[in-house]
Each structure stands twice: as C-alpha cells, then as structure tokens.
Design a protein around this motif. Structure first.
Motif, mmCIF file in Angstrom:
data_model
loop_
_atom_site.group_PDB
_atom_site.id
_atom_site.type_symbol
_atom_site.label_atom_id
_atom_site.label_comp_id
_atom_site.label_asym_id
_atom_site.label_seq_id
_atom_site.Cartn_x
_atom_site.Cartn_y
_atom_site.Cartn_z
ATOM 1 N N UNK B 22 0.819 -1.209 0.000
ATOM 2 C CA UNK B 22 0.000 0.000 0.000
ATOM 3 C C UNK B 22 0.850 1.255 0.000
ATOM 4 N N UNK B 23 2.170 1.094 0.051
ATOM 5 C CA UNK B 23 3.047 2.253 0.053
ATOM 6 C C UNK B 23 3.429 2.737 1.438
ATOM 7 N N UNK B 24 2.946 2.047 2.492
ATOM 8 C CA UNK B 24 3.279 2.452 3.856
ATOM 9 C C UNK B 24 4.661 1.925 4.231
ATOM 10 N N UNK B 25 5.557 2.797 4.700
ATOM 11 C CA UNK B 25 6.865 2.295 5.132
ATOM 12 C C UNK B 25 6.717 1.434 6.383
ATOM 13 N N UNK B 26 7.414 0.294 6.388
ATOM 14 C CA UNK B 26 7.380 -0.606 7.532
ATOM 15 C C UNK B 26 8.811 -0.893 7.957
ATOM 16 N N UNK B 27 9.073 -0.689 9.233
ATOM 17 C CA UNK B 27 10.414 -0.981 9.732
ATOM 18 C C UNK B 27 10.392 -2.300 10.503
ATOM 19 N N UNK B 28 11.368 -3.140 10.233
ATOM 20 C CA UNK B 28 11.400 -4.463 10.850
ATOM 21 C C UNK B 28 11.430 -4.368 12.368
ATOM 22 N N UNK B 29 12.243 -3.455 12.910
ATOM 23 C CA UNK B 29 12.345 -3.343 14.364
ATOM 24 C C UNK B 29 10.985 -3.035 14.989
ATOM 25 N N UNK B 30 10.201 -2.204 14.300
ATOM 26 C CA UNK B 30 8.873 -1.873 14.821
ATOM 27 C C UNK B 30 7.919 -3.059 14.704
ATOM 28 N N UNK B 31 8.037 -3.806 13.602
ATOM 29 C CA UNK B 31 7.160 -4.965 13.420
ATOM 30 C C UNK B 31 7.436 -6.015 14.487
ATOM 31 N N UNK B 32 8.708 -6.166 14.862
ATOM 32 C CA UNK B 32 9.071 -7.181 15.853
ATOM 33 C C UNK B 32 8.750 -6.731 17.266
ATOM 34 N N UNK B 33 8.730 -5.420 17.500
ATOM 35 C CA UNK B 33 8.667 -4.919 18.867
ATOM 36 C C UNK B 33 7.390 -5.343 19.571
ATOM 37 N N UNK B 34 6.285 -5.409 18.811
ATOM 38 C CA UNK B 34 5.014 -5.751 19.457
ATOM 39 C C UNK B 34 4.926 -7.234 19.774
ATOM 40 N N UNK B 35 5.362 -8.060 18.847
ATOM 41 C CA UNK B 35 5.211 -9.502 19.028
ATOM 42 C C UNK B 35 6.246 -10.192 18.160
ATOM 43 N N UNK B 36 6.581 -11.423 18.491
ATOM 44 C CA UNK B 36 7.501 -12.167 17.621
ATOM 45 C C UNK B 36 6.936 -12.214 16.201
ATOM 46 N N UNK B 37 7.830 -12.254 15.242
ATOM 47 C CA UNK B 37 7.445 -12.064 13.850
ATOM 48 C C UNK B 37 7.881 -13.224 12.981
ATOM 49 N N UNK B 38 6.995 -13.624 12.092
ATOM 50 C CA UNK B 38 7.353 -14.553 11.040
ATOM 51 C C UNK B 38 7.686 -13.723 9.806
ATOM 52 N N UNK B 39 8.935 -13.784 9.366
ATOM 53 C CA UNK B 39 9.378 -13.026 8.201
ATOM 54 C C UNK B 39 9.589 -14.008 7.064
ATOM 55 N N UNK B 40 8.784 -13.875 6.033
ATOM 56 C CA UNK B 40 8.794 -14.838 4.932
ATOM 57 C C UNK B 40 9.324 -14.167 3.677
ATOM 58 N N UNK B 41 10.418 -14.683 3.166
ATOM 59 C CA UNK B 41 10.915 -14.233 1.866
ATOM 60 C C UNK B 41 10.322 -15.151 0.802
ATOM 61 N N UNK B 42 9.688 -14.572 -0.199
ATOM 62 C CA UNK B 42 9.155 -15.420 -1.260
ATOM 63 C C UNK B 42 9.693 -14.948 -2.609
ATOM 64 N N UNK B 43 9.571 -15.825 -3.600
ATOM 65 C CA UNK B 43 10.280 -15.601 -4.865
ATOM 66 C C UNK B 43 9.730 -14.420 -5.633
ATOM 67 N N UNK B 44 8.440 -14.207 -5.538
ATOM 68 C CA UNK B 44 7.857 -13.127 -6.306
ATOM 69 C C UNK B 44 7.793 -13.478 -7.782
ATOM 70 N N UNK B 45 7.421 -12.468 -8.582
ATOM 71 C CA UNK B 45 7.325 -12.647 -10.038
ATOM 72 C C UNK B 45 6.406 -13.798 -10.388
ATOM 73 N N UNK B 46 5.335 -13.946 -9.618
ATOM 74 C CA UNK B 46 4.382 -15.032 -9.915
ATOM 75 C C UNK B 46 3.487 -14.643 -11.069
#
Lengths: 141, 46
Positions: B22-46
């Motif tokens: 959506x264009x919203x900047x997201x910082x990893x440290x902030x995403x993790x700060x609230x709760x443990x995070x599942x960070x999924x890298x996917x191939x893209x270009x589907x």
C-alpha cells in the motif's frame, strides 16, 4: 503464500505477526495480495537491498529474485528459527509449526557437554578423601 | 558487501525499512517490537 494464509489463524493464535517480502514492486505485490486474499503485509524490495543483506539474492532467475526463506524473529530481532530452501519452490510449514508449538521463547535445549570418561585428578582426590572418611564400602541398608 | 549469509539462529536479523504493497513504510524493528514475527521471503514474479 497461500499456505501462510491458510494457517494464519494458527500463527496469530501462537502470538506471531506475519510479514512477507519479495522483490516485486508495490503494484504487483498489491495484485498478489488481493488475488490470494493475503491477511498479512507484503513488503517490496525492488532494489534487492534487503534480499542481498539477508544473503537471499538469487541472481540466476527472472532478473534477480529472493530465495524462499522463513525466519521467526523475537522481539529484539533475534532469529529463533530459520528455514531456507534453495531448491524447492515452497517452504515446508510443518517444521515451522513443530518449532512454534515447542515454545518460541524457550531457549534451545542445552546439550550436556561430556568432558570425558576418565575421571579427572580432582575426582581421584575426592574419591580418596571419601574413602578415608567413610570407608570403602557403602553403608548397609 | 558481497557473499552475506542468511542470519542463523541466535543472530540478530538486519533491520530495514521497506514500503508495503500500500506504500506504507514498515520498519522491521517496529514490526518485531510488538510480538515475535514470522518473516517470509518469497520468490515473487508469480
């Protein structure tokens, strides 16, 4: 991605947030999120900087994409679980859930270190001292 | 930097800020700060 969507409720119940990342730009990511009804944010790394920083840059395909990988990060960004897959198209979720159900905040079980079979010198001293103190035989019941 | 390896268990994952779809900047440290995070890298270009 669909598997993560299908198990999103379980992940949320386990107290995890979910975020996915690829080199796709915003428009393509938006389309994918809508098409698959993904309930979690998709982060866009078209510059490939984050993918490179994580050692997940696959230069060989499609002009440079990410290798699939999954990390469980603790609140201080410490990696608690990692699953890399450089060959198959998808990451196996069973290994992830096995890990999660064992408790993500608990440290990995400590493996006791065996220093050796032969007693050390201090052990012999202790044995000798006890023999002198208590005698060789154990007390009778 | 070349030949970086993916962070292993007990390493600290590199922080970053990226825009979401959506264009919203997201910082990893902030995403993790609230709760443990599942960070999924996917191939893209589907």
């Amino acid at each position: 991605m669909a598997e993560y969507r299908d198990r999103f409720a379980e992940l949320t119940a386990l107290g995890l947030g979910v975020v996915a990342l690829s080199v796709d730009e915003a428009q393509r990511s938006r389309a994918l999120g809508l098409q698959l009804h993904l309930p979690f944010p998709l982060l866009c790394d078209p510059a490939r900087e984050v993918v490179r920083a994580y050692g997940l840059f696959n230069a060989k395909e499609n002009g440079g994409i990410a290798y699939p990988a999954t990390f469980v990060l603790d609140r201080d960004r410490t990696v608690r679980f990692r699953s890399l897959d450089r060959t198959a198209k998808r990451v196996d979720l069973e290994g992830l859930f096995t890990f999660l159900r064992s408790g993500i905040s608990s440290p990995p079980p400590a493996v006791p270190v065996r220093s050796g079979i032969v007693p050390r010198a201090r052990d012999w001293l202790r044995i000798a001292r006890n023999m002198l103190r208590y005698g060789i035989r154990s007390p009778k019941p | 930097m070349t030949h970086l390896a993916p962070p292993n268990v007990t390493d600290v994952a590199p922080d970053f800020t990226l825009s979401d779809a959506s264009g919203t900047p997201r910082r990893l440290a902030d995403l993790c700060a609230e709760q443990p995070l599942l960070l999924v890298f996917y191939r893209g270009h589907w």
